[in-house]
Design an enzyme around this catalytic site. Structure first.
Site, mmCIF file in Angstrom:
data_model
loop_
_atom_site.group_PDB
_atom_site.id
_atom_site.type_symbol
_atom_site.label_atom_id
_atom_site.label_comp_id
_atom_site.label_asym_id
_atom_site.label_seq_id
_atom_site.Cartn_x
_atom_site.Cartn_y
_atom_site.Cartn_z
ATOM 1 N N GLY A 91 -8.513 -7.848 0.721
ATOM 2 C CA GLY A 91 -6.907 -8.037 1.750
ATOM 3 C C GLY A 91 -6.584 -9.439 1.404
ATOM 4 O O GLY A 91 -5.766 -9.659 1.726
ATOM 5 N N GLY A 147 -12.869 -4.033 0.857
ATOM 6 C CA GLY A 147 -14.101 -3.983 1.400
ATOM 7 C C GLY A 147 -15.086 -2.329 0.266
ATOM 8 O O GLY A 147 -15.775 -2.786 -0.177
ATOM 9 N N ARG A 188 0.909 -0.979 0.056
ATOM 10 C CA ARG A 188 -0.229 0.264 0.362
ATOM 11 C C ARG A 188 0.954 1.342 0.088
ATOM 12 O O ARG A 188 0.121 2.117 -0.643
ATOM 13 C CB ARG A 188 -1.364 -0.126 1.088
ATOM 14 C CG ARG A 188 -2.507 -0.733 0.942
ATOM 15 C CD ARG A 188 -3.195 -1.269 2.594
ATOM 16 N NE ARG A 188 -4.387 -1.949 2.006
ATOM 17 C CZ ARG A 188 -5.150 -1.520 2.747
ATOM 18 N NH1 ARG A 188 -5.118 -1.291 4.498
ATOM 19 N NH2 ARG A 188 -6.886 -2.550 2.599
ATOM 20 N N LYS A 218 -18.329 -16.362 4.060
ATOM 21 C CA LYS A 218 -19.511 -15.825 4.408
ATOM 22 C C LYS A 218 -19.966 -15.496 3.222
ATOM 23 O O LYS A 218 -19.837 -14.803 2.762
ATOM 24 C CB LYS A 218 -20.236 -14.997 5.342
ATOM 25 C CG LYS A 218 -19.881 -15.236 6.927
ATOM 26 C CD LYS A 218 -19.996 -14.373 8.661
ATOM 27 C CE LYS A 218 -19.366 -15.349 9.242
ATOM 28 N NZ LYS A 218 -20.125 -14.443 10.560
#
Length: 404
Positions: free
Chosen positions: A355, A378, A38, A202
């Site tokens: 990530g 996200g 990053r 999930k």
């Protein structure tokens, strides 16, 4: 609407530029950075400003310090690594908008870089507080958001701060623009066949992304813990595997929609199961129809790797979001790493989002083979869901505005 790039701003020598970066990097127990991707990805924007002899003030967060100072979340290791990568000293402030930061910003010379302390040390950051945003805006005549990874958050240094800059004084950094353009092309005009490989634990976290992707892809591959909700929906026993019972109807709808659209939909055909969630667990390889009571699936098996590999061999565009198993444990990492190798070997465009997936690709040694690895988990997921990111929307200006 459009977004300025740094090159569109009327920047001149000596101008002060406030840059929001995403330096939320992983640290080991000794405070050493374990992956500086990053930081490296933000260098083009910073170097462009240095080439223009600007005075640069950088803000970032690290971790979740809950609005108070915590040495564990200090950006000091980031300042050290950034100094090394830029080959010049980076001045580190002791606070965010306190006397030390203001004094160092006031004394900044052309071509110097100041890094503020973790913006989340101030509780007003995550509340998108306008007063805090105004204080931050006083550090720069221009504002650049190069923090794609937090642009899905309406935080003070990402969204509220843009209210203090007119159309020709705010821009997206080179990294942020690259991320948006990649995902836009991917969703609007992909080279076909387009295959989405979706994993992770999930279904709930990726339900909207799956729904939004279905009409756009030719094939969809499901792995990871989320596969067991689909297998249970089909009537199979999944033992103690992770299942979201409240989403079984949604899983059935997704499979029915895939069939209606003619999208080929793939689930694991064999599973690596364990008697407990631990490194020293007893392990078996079974087909998806043979998971016994009391056992849980923690990785995809070798037959599934072969099947998924065949699905991928003719792909011209691959989007991968989510690992195939609990790759952090050696016993259950093989499926994820082998799929990483299969994707890396593909000749098409290979985009990695999330990530965990980026971490898995690096551990597998395949990061150099991927076309693009997103820095935002996200944020990339919300783009795949078709949502507008607050930090990106705040940068949009009318098409007719020209800043040069």
């Amino acid at each position: 609407m459009k977004i300025n790039s740094p090159k569109d701003l009327p920047i001149k020598r000596g101008d002060r530029v406030f840059v929001r970066c995403d330096f939320n990097v992983p640290l080991d127990e000794f405070g050493n950075i374990t992956d500086d991707r990053r930081i490296r990805m933000a260098l083009p924007t910073i170097k462009y400003l240095l080439d223009n002899d600007c005075k640069i003030v950088i803000a970032s967060h690290l971790g979740r310090p809950k609005g108070e100072f915590n040495e564990k979340f200090s950006l000091k290791p980031v300042a050290k690594r950034l100094s090394h990568l830029l080959k010049q000293d980076v001045i580190m402030a002791k606070d965010v908008v306190g006397s030390d930061a203001k004094e160092k910003a006031a004394n900044l010379k052309e071509g110097e870089v100041l890094l503020l302390e973790n913006v989340r040390f101030d509780s007003r950051e995550t509340k998108n507080d306008e007063g805090f945003a105004k204080e931050l805006s006083e550090f720069g005549d221009f504002y650049i958001n190069d923090a794609f990874g937090v642009s899905h958050r309406a935080h003070a240094s990402v969204e509220a701060i843009t209210r203090f800059y007119d159309s020709c004084r705010k821009a997206g950094g080179f990294l942020l623009l690259k991320e948006i353009n990649f995902f836009h092309k991917l969703l609007e005009n992909p080279v076909r066949p387009f295959v989405a490989v979706v994993g992770g634990s999930k279904v709930s976290g990726k339900l909207q992304a799956l729904v939004n992707l279905l009409p756009k892809v030719d094939k969809m591959v499901i792995g990871g813990g989320m596969a067991f909700t689909f297998l249970k929906a089909m009537g199979y026993n999944v033992g103690n595997s992770l299942v979201e019972d409240d989403l079984i109807d949604e899983a059935l709808k997704i499979m029915a929609e895939a069939k209606r659209l003619g999208v080929k939909f793939y689930l694991p055909v064999d599973i690596v199961i364990a008697d407990k969630f631990a490194e020293d667990a007893m392990v078996k390889y079974v087909t998806y129809q043979e998971i016994p009571d009391g056992w849980m699936g923690l990785d995809i098996g070798p037959a599934t790797v072969r099947l998924f590999g065949e699905v991928l061999w003719d792909a011209q565009t691959i989007l991968w979001n989510g690992p195939m198993g609990v790759y952090e444990m050696d016993k259950f990492s093989r499926g994820t790493f082998k799929i990483s190798h299969e994707i890396a070997r593909s000749h098409g465009i290979k985009v990695v989002g999330g990530g965990d997936t980026a971490d898995a690709v690096q551990r597998a040694g395949d990061d150099e083979e991927m076309t693009f690895i997103s820095t935002g988990g996200g944020a990339s997921l919300e783009l795949l869901e078709g949502k507008k990111l607050p930090g990106v929307a705040a940068l949009e200006i009318p098409d007719e505005v020209s800043c040069q």
